[in-house]
Design a protein around this motif. Structure first.
Motif, PDB file in Angstrom:
ATOM      1  N   LEU A  31     -44.530 -22.690  27.793  1.00  0.00           N
ATOM      2  CA  LEU A  31     -44.892 -22.305  26.427  1.00  0.00           C
ATOM      3  C   LEU A  31     -44.746 -20.805  26.245  1.00  0.00           C
ATOM      4  CD1 LEU A  31     -48.015 -24.570  25.786  1.00  0.00           C
ATOM      5  CD2 LEU A  31     -45.749 -24.780  24.721  1.00  0.00           C
ATOM      6  N   SER A  32     -45.069 -20.027  27.279  1.00  0.00           N
ATOM      7  CA  SER A  32     -44.897 -18.577  27.203  1.00  0.00           C
ATOM      8  C   SER A  32     -43.434 -18.217  27.033  1.00  0.00           C
ATOM      9  CB  SER A  32     -45.445 -17.925  28.485  1.00  0.00           C
ATOM     10  OG  SER A  32     -46.829 -18.133  28.591  1.00  0.00           O
ATOM     11  N   VAL A  33     -42.551 -18.916  27.721  1.00  0.00           N
ATOM     12  CA  VAL A  33     -41.118 -18.679  27.573  1.00  0.00           C
ATOM     13  C   VAL A  33     -40.673 -18.981  26.154  1.00  0.00           C
ATOM     14  CG1 VAL A  33     -38.838 -19.432  28.311  1.00  0.00           C
ATOM     15  CG2 VAL A  33     -40.649 -19.141  30.008  1.00  0.00           C
ATOM     16  N   ALA A  34     -41.171 -20.075  25.592  1.00  0.00           N
ATOM     17  CA  ALA A  34     -40.754 -20.493  24.256  1.00  0.00           C
ATOM     18  C   ALA A  34     -41.211 -19.517  23.188  1.00  0.00           C
ATOM     19  CB  ALA A  34     -41.312 -21.880  23.957  1.00  0.00           C
ATOM     20  N   SER A  35     -42.292 -18.747  23.473  1.00  0.00           N
ATOM     21  CA  SER A  35     -42.845 -17.867  22.447  1.00  0.00           C
ATOM     22  C   SER A  35     -42.366 -16.428  22.566  1.00  0.00           C
ATOM     23  CB  SER A  35     -44.378 -17.898  22.510  1.00  0.00           C
ATOM     24  OG  SER A  35     -44.815 -17.368  23.747  1.00  0.00           O
ATOM     25  N   CYS A  36     -41.325 -16.182  23.377  1.00  0.00           N
ATOM     26  CA  CYS A  36     -40.862 -14.815  23.535  1.00  0.00           C
ATOM     27  C   CYS A  36     -40.309 -14.260  22.225  1.00  0.00           C
ATOM     28  CB  CYS A  36     -39.811 -14.729  24.635  1.00  0.00           C
ATOM     29  SG  CYS A  36     -38.325 -15.652  24.279  1.00  0.00           S
ATOM     30  N   MET A  37     -40.262 -12.949  22.117  1.00  0.00           N
ATOM     31  CA  MET A  37     -39.883 -12.277  20.889  1.00  0.00           C
ATOM     32  C   MET A  37     -38.417 -12.535  20.529  1.00  0.00           C
ATOM     33  SD  MET A  37     -40.583  -8.284  20.134  1.00  0.00           S
ATOM     34  CE  MET A  37     -40.829  -7.673  18.469  1.00  0.00           C
ATOM     35  N   THR A  38     -38.160 -12.756  19.258  1.00  0.00           N
ATOM     36  CA  THR A  38     -36.790 -12.923  18.769  1.00  0.00           C
ATOM     37  C   THR A  38     -36.520 -11.914  17.660  1.00  0.00           C
ATOM     38  OG1 THR A  38     -37.505 -14.635  17.208  1.00  0.00           O
ATOM     39  CG2 THR A  38     -36.692 -15.374  19.352  1.00  0.00           C
ATOM     40  N   PHE A  39     -35.247 -11.666  17.390  1.00  0.00           N
ATOM     41  CA  PHE A  39     -34.841 -10.565  16.517  1.00  0.00           C
ATOM     42  C   PHE A  39     -33.601 -11.007  15.753  1.00  0.00           C
ATOM     43  CE2 PHE A  39     -33.404  -5.830  16.686  1.00  0.00           C
ATOM     44  CZ  PHE A  39     -33.951  -5.603  15.431  1.00  0.00           C
ATOM     45  N   CYS A  40     -33.576 -10.832  14.434  1.00  0.00           N
ATOM     46  CA  CYS A  40     -32.468 -11.305  13.613  1.00  0.00           C
ATOM     47  C   CYS A  40     -32.073 -10.278  12.546  1.00  0.00           C
ATOM     48  CB  CYS A  40     -32.849 -12.579  12.859  1.00  0.00           C
ATOM     49  SG  CYS A  40     -33.772 -13.800  13.756  1.00  0.00           S
ATOM     50  N   SER A  41     -30.890 -10.487  11.984  1.00  0.00           N
ATOM     51  CA  SER A  41     -30.468  -9.745  10.798  1.00  0.00           C
ATOM     52  C   SER A  41     -29.572 -10.646   9.964  1.00  0.00           C
ATOM     53  CB  SER A  41     -29.706  -8.474  11.168  1.00  0.00           C
ATOM     54  OG  SER A  41     -29.243  -7.825   9.984  1.00  0.00           O
ATOM     55  N   THR A  42     -29.812 -10.666   8.662  1.00  0.00           N
ATOM     56  CA  THR A  42     -28.936 -11.428   7.768  1.00  0.00           C
ATOM     57  C   THR A  42     -27.741 -10.593   7.328  1.00  0.00           C
ATOM     58  OG1 THR A  42     -30.262 -10.755   5.857  1.00  0.00           O
ATOM     59  CG2 THR A  42     -30.835 -12.847   6.888  1.00  0.00           C
ATOM     60  N   ASN A  43     -27.710  -9.309   7.724  1.00  0.00           N
ATOM     61  CA  ASN A  43     -26.655  -8.404   7.253  1.00  0.00           C
ATOM     62  C   ASN A  43     -25.602  -8.051   8.288  1.00  0.00           C
ATOM     63  OD1 ASN A  43     -29.191  -6.614   5.452  1.00  0.00           O
ATOM     64  ND2 ASN A  43     -27.885  -8.222   4.676  1.00  0.00           N
ATOM     65  N   VAL A  44     -25.950  -8.122   9.561  1.00  0.00           N
ATOM     66  CA  VAL A  44     -24.980  -7.769  10.602  1.00  0.00           C
ATOM     67  C   VAL A  44     -24.829  -8.910  11.591  1.00  0.00           C
ATOM     68  CG1 VAL A  44     -25.332  -5.290  10.446  1.00  0.00           C
ATOM     69  CG2 VAL A  44     -26.738  -6.609  12.033  1.00  0.00           C
ATOM     70  N   GLY A  45     -23.587  -9.105  12.028  1.00  0.00           N
ATOM     71  CA  GLY A  45     -23.299 -10.117  13.034  1.00  0.00           C
ATOM     72  C   GLY A  45     -22.883  -9.424  14.318  1.00  0.00           C
ATOM     73  N   ASN A  46     -21.670  -9.717  14.793  1.00  0.00           N
ATOM     74  CA  ASN A  46     -21.212  -9.062  16.019  1.00  0.00           C
ATOM     75  C   ASN A  46     -20.558  -7.711  15.739  1.00  0.00           C
ATOM     76  OD1 ASN A  46     -18.924 -10.001  14.803  1.00  0.00           O
ATOM     77  ND2 ASN A  46     -17.993 -10.822  16.651  1.00  0.00           N
ATOM     78  N   CYS A  47     -20.341  -7.377  14.470  1.00  0.00           N
ATOM     79  CA  CYS A  47     -19.823  -6.051  14.131  1.00  0.00           C
ATOM     80  C   CYS A  47     -20.420  -5.589  12.797  1.00  0.00           C
ATOM     81  CB  CYS A  47     -18.298  -6.038  14.092  1.00  0.00           C
ATOM     82  SG  CYS A  47     -17.555  -7.140  12.884  1.00  0.00           S
ATOM     83  N   TRP A  48     -20.304  -4.272  12.554  1.00  0.00           N
ATOM     84  CA  TRP A  48     -20.969  -3.672  11.389  1.00  0.00           C
ATOM     85  C   TRP A  48     -20.154  -3.833  10.116  1.00  0.00           C
ATOM     86  CZ3 TRP A  48     -25.787  -1.603  11.266  1.00  0.00           C
ATOM     87  CH2 TRP A  48     -26.398  -1.317  12.489  1.00  0.00           C
ATOM     88  N   PRO A  49     -20.717  -4.449   9.072  1.00  0.00           N
ATOM     89  CA  PRO A  49     -20.069  -4.396   7.765  1.00  0.00           C
ATOM     90  C   PRO A  49     -19.974  -2.936   7.315  1.00  0.00           C
ATOM     91  CG  PRO A  49     -21.740  -6.105   7.810  1.00  0.00           C
ATOM     92  CD  PRO A  49     -21.912  -5.296   9.064  1.00  0.00           C
ATOM     93  N   ILE A  50     -18.893  -2.590   6.668  1.00  0.00           N
ATOM     94  CA  ILE A  50     -18.605  -1.185   6.361  1.00  0.00           C
ATOM     95  C   ILE A  50     -19.672  -0.534   5.483  1.00  0.00           C
ATOM     96  CG2 ILE A  50     -17.211  -1.614   4.287  1.00  0.00           C
ATOM     97  CD1 ILE A  50     -15.224   0.496   5.402  1.00  0.00           C
ATOM     98  N   GLN A  51     -20.356  -1.319   4.653  1.00  0.00           N
ATOM     99  CA  GLN A  51     -21.332  -0.723   3.730  1.00  0.00           C
ATOM    100  C   GLN A  51     -22.520  -0.085   4.454  1.00  0.00           C
ATOM    101  OE1 GLN A  51     -24.115  -3.271   1.533  1.00  0.00           O
ATOM    102  NE2 GLN A  51     -23.029  -5.054   2.357  1.00  0.00           N
ATOM    103  N   TYR A  52     -22.743  -0.435   5.725  1.00  0.00           N
ATOM    104  CA  TYR A  52     -23.862   0.130   6.474  1.00  0.00           C
ATOM    105  C   TYR A  52     -23.423   1.284   7.369  1.00  0.00           C
ATOM    106  CZ  TYR A  52     -25.716  -4.341   4.971  1.00  0.00           C
ATOM    107  OH  TYR A  52     -26.086  -5.418   4.207  1.00  0.00           O
ATOM    108  N   THR A  53     -22.160   1.714   7.254  1.00  0.00           N
ATOM    109  CA  THR A  53     -21.609   2.754   8.120  1.00  0.00           C
ATOM    110  C   THR A  53     -21.230   4.002   7.320  1.00  0.00           C
ATOM    111  OG1 THR A  53     -19.249   2.211   7.942  1.00  0.00           O
ATOM    112  CG2 THR A  53     -20.576   0.839   9.426  1.00  0.00           C
ATOM    113  N   CYS A  54     -20.819   5.042   8.034  1.00  0.00           N
ATOM    114  CA  CYS A  54     -20.406   6.277   7.368  1.00  0.00           C
ATOM    115  C   CYS A  54     -19.058   6.117   6.668  1.00  0.00           C
ATOM    116  CB  CYS A  54     -20.350   7.431   8.357  1.00  0.00           C
ATOM    117  SG  CYS A  54     -19.037   7.295   9.585  1.00  0.00           S
TER     118      CYS A  54
END
Length: 199
Positions: free
Chosen positions: A11-34
């Motif tokens: 159960l401790s393994v199942a409850s480990c912290m997770t992290f997400c973004s609806t805006n970035v995948g494996n590379c940066w969309p240009i609108q979030y870059t310089c």
């Protein structure tokens, strides 16, 4: 008794912290870059994470791991424990915590990797001196201070290096919410060892 103990670890393994973004995948969309086309400052991407029991606050920290100096791009600390997300464009506008360093979009290239971290801290405020060291050393210090943490690594292509099939842009797709913290790895390893011992 043995079964109950193993179940608790699982159960401790199942409850480990997770992290997400609806805006970035494996590379940066240009609108979030310089390399954005608009004149205004680029917005930070939306982030969300799972709550951590016992956390007094959260810290979001981003740096360029490819850069020789591990340049730091974003620090937001003292995010209340009741808040588990940062809205798109919140940094520098209406941050849920304190902007130690306002979001600065990826600008390294031709292909640089950027690590975004979220740390669960026991205290409601932190006095950690973020000015000390580069991104790697600060990241190591914050990991040591945290109850749990998770991260995602996202690549940035400068305009001339973006793959042709992406038309100089990365799609606004979600980053999967996968466990990526060190505690998750440790707990999974411990569970496998326990199973091997008992069975």
């Amino acid at each position: 008794m043995k079964s109950a103990f193993i179940l608790a670890v699982l159960l401790s393994v199942a409850s480990c912290m997770t992290f997400c973004s609806t805006n970035v995948g494996n590379c940066w969309p240009i609108q979030y870059t310089c390399d954005k086309t608009a004149a205004a400052t680029e917005p930070n991407p939306e982030l969300s994470w799972s709550p951590v029991a016992g956390a007094g606050s959260y810290i979001v920290f981003m740096f360029d791991i490819t850069n020789a100096n591990k340049y730091i791009h974003w620090i937001m600390k003292d995010i209340p424990a009741s808040i588990t997300s940062v809205a798109k464009g919140a940094s520098g506008n209406k941050p849920p915590g304190k902007d130690v360093k306002v979001y600065q979009g990826p600008c390294g290239g031709p292909e640089n990797n950027y690590v975004i971290n979220v740390y669960a801290i026991r205290d409601a405020t932190t006095t950690y001196p973020f000015s000390n060291g580069n991104g790697l050393s600060v990241n190591a210090d914050l990991k040591a201070l945290s109850l749990d943490y998770a991260n995602m690594t996202v690549i940035n292509y400068r305009n001339s290096q973006r793959p042709a099939n992406q038309q100089y842009n990365c799609p606004d797709v979600a980053h999967a919410c996968d466990p990526s913290s060190s505690s998750a790895t440790t707990l999974i390893a411990s569970t496998l060892a326990l199973l091997a011992f008992f069975f």
